[in-house]
Write an enzyme that holds these catalytic residues in place. Structure first.
Site, PDB file in Angstrom:
ATOM      1  N   SER A  71       0.840  -1.186   0.000  1.00 52.45           N
ATOM      2  CA  SER A  71       0.000   0.000   0.000  1.00 52.45           C
ATOM      3  C   SER A  71       0.891   1.257   0.000  1.00 52.45           C
ATOM      4  O   SER A  71       1.775   1.378  -0.847  1.00 52.45           O
ATOM      5  CB  SER A  71      -0.960  -0.057   1.188  1.00 52.45           C
ATOM      6  OG  SER A  71      -2.067   0.792   0.997  1.00 52.45           O
ATOM      7  N   LEU A  72       0.683   2.198   0.934  1.00 51.87           N
ATOM      8  CA  LEU A  72       1.545   3.383   0.976  1.00 51.87           C
ATOM      9  C   LEU A  72       3.011   2.994   1.093  1.00 51.87           C
ATOM     10  O   LEU A  72       3.886   3.682   0.549  1.00 51.87           O
ATOM     11  CB  LEU A  72       1.151   4.288   2.150  1.00 51.87           C
ATOM     12  CG  LEU A  72       2.060   5.495   2.406  1.00 51.87           C
ATOM     13  CD1 LEU A  72       2.111   6.421   1.195  1.00 51.87           C
ATOM     14  CD2 LEU A  72       1.604   6.253   3.650  1.00 51.87           C
ATOM     15  N   LEU A 134      -9.929   1.013   7.432  1.00 51.25           N
ATOM     16  CA  LEU A 134      -9.625  -0.407   7.590  1.00 51.25           C
ATOM     17  C   LEU A 134     -10.733  -1.264   6.982  1.00 51.25           C
ATOM     18  O   LEU A 134     -10.469  -2.247   6.279  1.00 51.25           O
ATOM     19  CB  LEU A 134      -9.447  -0.751   9.063  1.00 51.25           C
ATOM     20  CG  LEU A 134      -8.327  -0.047   9.847  1.00 51.25           C
ATOM     21  CD1 LEU A 134      -8.207  -0.647  11.242  1.00 51.25           C
ATOM     22  CD2 LEU A 134      -6.999  -0.112   9.111  1.00 51.25           C
ATOM     23  N   ASP A 197      -9.105  -6.454  -4.937  1.00 52.57           N
ATOM     24  CA  ASP A 197      -8.631  -5.274  -4.212  1.00 52.57           C
ATOM     25  C   ASP A 197      -9.529  -4.072  -4.512  1.00 52.57           C
ATOM     26  O   ASP A 197      -9.592  -3.606  -5.651  1.00 52.57           O
ATOM     27  CB  ASP A 197      -7.193  -4.976  -4.634  1.00 52.57           C
ATOM     28  CG  ASP A 197      -6.531  -3.919  -3.755  1.00 52.57           C
ATOM     29  OD1 ASP A 197      -7.240  -3.123  -3.126  1.00 52.57           O
ATOM     30  OD2 ASP A 197      -5.280  -3.904  -3.701  1.00 52.57           O
ATOM     31  N   HIS A 228      -7.285  -6.221  -0.704  1.00 51.09           N
ATOM     32  CA  HIS A 228      -6.115  -5.373  -0.456  1.00 51.09           C
ATOM     33  C   HIS A 228      -5.177  -5.976   0.584  1.00 51.09           C
ATOM     34  O   HIS A 228      -4.025  -5.558   0.658  1.00 51.09           O
ATOM     35  CB  HIS A 228      -6.587  -3.989   0.016  1.00 51.09           C
ATOM     36  CG  HIS A 228      -5.521  -2.944   0.000  1.00 51.09           C
ATOM     37  ND1 HIS A 228      -4.905  -2.517  -1.159  1.00 51.09           N
ATOM     38  CD2 HIS A 228      -4.941  -2.232   1.016  1.00 51.09           C
ATOM     39  CE1 HIS A 228      -4.010  -1.582  -0.867  1.00 51.09           C
ATOM     40  NE2 HIS A 228      -4.005  -1.404   0.432  1.00 51.09           N
TER      41      HIS A 228
END
Length: 260
Positions: A71-72, A134, A197, A228
């Site tokens: 992710s990030l 979340l 995702d 994800h």
């Protein structure tokens, strides 16, 4: 020895990798450092300073390893390639070249309008917005509610990062763009994501042109029955893929039984 460095994403610390622990095969060494401002790690004076981030993470980001940024964490790792010795490969897990799109015909599923609304909500109520995020990122898992409960069991009921670090992370999600890095990578760059995702574009999820572009750089994998967070829903499949990448990019490439 094949080495992996696993890097977590926005609002989630290194405990996200714990479901993988029992599945790693022999010959793979795994480290899971936290980003500054997460867990017990001191935050940066300016969490958006990539040069300072690189200096702080230098000891953790072994150039003799494969880095895996989720992710990030994938965007940050891609940008740190300009500051640090390059790793043997970089896997961007659950992340394309950018997170936010200014167009519906982009390789991001998150629109600028949606993202701005999320930022405003975070300013109003950080903890509730964090929990909403979340749930959002887990909505593509085969069993979203158990996955959410499992995630909270791992990381707790409150954000595991300082407020300033989270704010800076939102700015980074909205602005960092690795398109140029992907186009001219300083090391092998690979992509992996769940087919379901919710934060990926439809083009990515069905393995279209974007996947072909990444595949030319080494490998692109879509994990079935995962969203994800394949760390929670498909840990065995994820470990198998990452182990294979680690073996192939190790100093002496090949699985242990192939080189003995």
């Amino acid at each position: 020895m094949s080495k992996l460095v696993l890097l977590s994403g926005w609002g989630i610390d290194a405990r996200i990798w714990q479901p993988l622990q029992s599945h790693w095969p022999e010959g793979v060494s795994v480290s899971t450092p936290d980003w500054p401002g997460y867990g017990d790690r001191e935050p940066l004076a300016d969490p958006q300073d990539l040069a300072a981030l690189a200096a702080t993470m230098a000891a953790d980001l072994d150039p003799d390893a494969v880095w895996v940024g989720w992710s990030l964490g994938g965007l940050l790792a891609a940008h740190l390639l300009a500051y640090l010795p390059t790793p043997r490969a970089l896997v961007m897990l659950g992340m394309g070249p950018r997170f936010v799109s200014d167009s519906h015909n982009s390789n991001s599923a998150v629109s600028r309008v949606e993202f701005k609304a999320f930022q405003r909500a975070f300013h109003r109520d950080a903890e509730s917005t964090w929990q909403h995020f979340l749930r959002w990122q887990l909505s593509g898992e085969p069993a979203p509610r158990p996955a959410f409960e499992r995630l909270l069991d791992l990381i707790g009921q409150v954000p595991p990062a300082t407020h300033a670090t989270l704010l800076a992370g939102l700015v980074q999600l909205g602005t960092l763009d690795a398109t140029a890095i992907v186009a001219n990578p300083p090391c092998p760059m690979l992509r992996c994501q769940g087919v379901r995702d919710p934060l990926a574009s439809r083009e990515q999820a069905r393995g279209g042109q974007d996947s072909d572009k990444w595949a030319t750089m080494g490998s692109a994998l879509l994990i079935e029955e995962a969203g994800h967070c394949p760390q929670l829903s498909q840990p065995v499949a994820l470990v198998g893929y990452l182990s294979d990448i680690a073996y192939r990019h190790a100093p002496s490439a090949g699985r242990p039984e192939e080189t003995s």
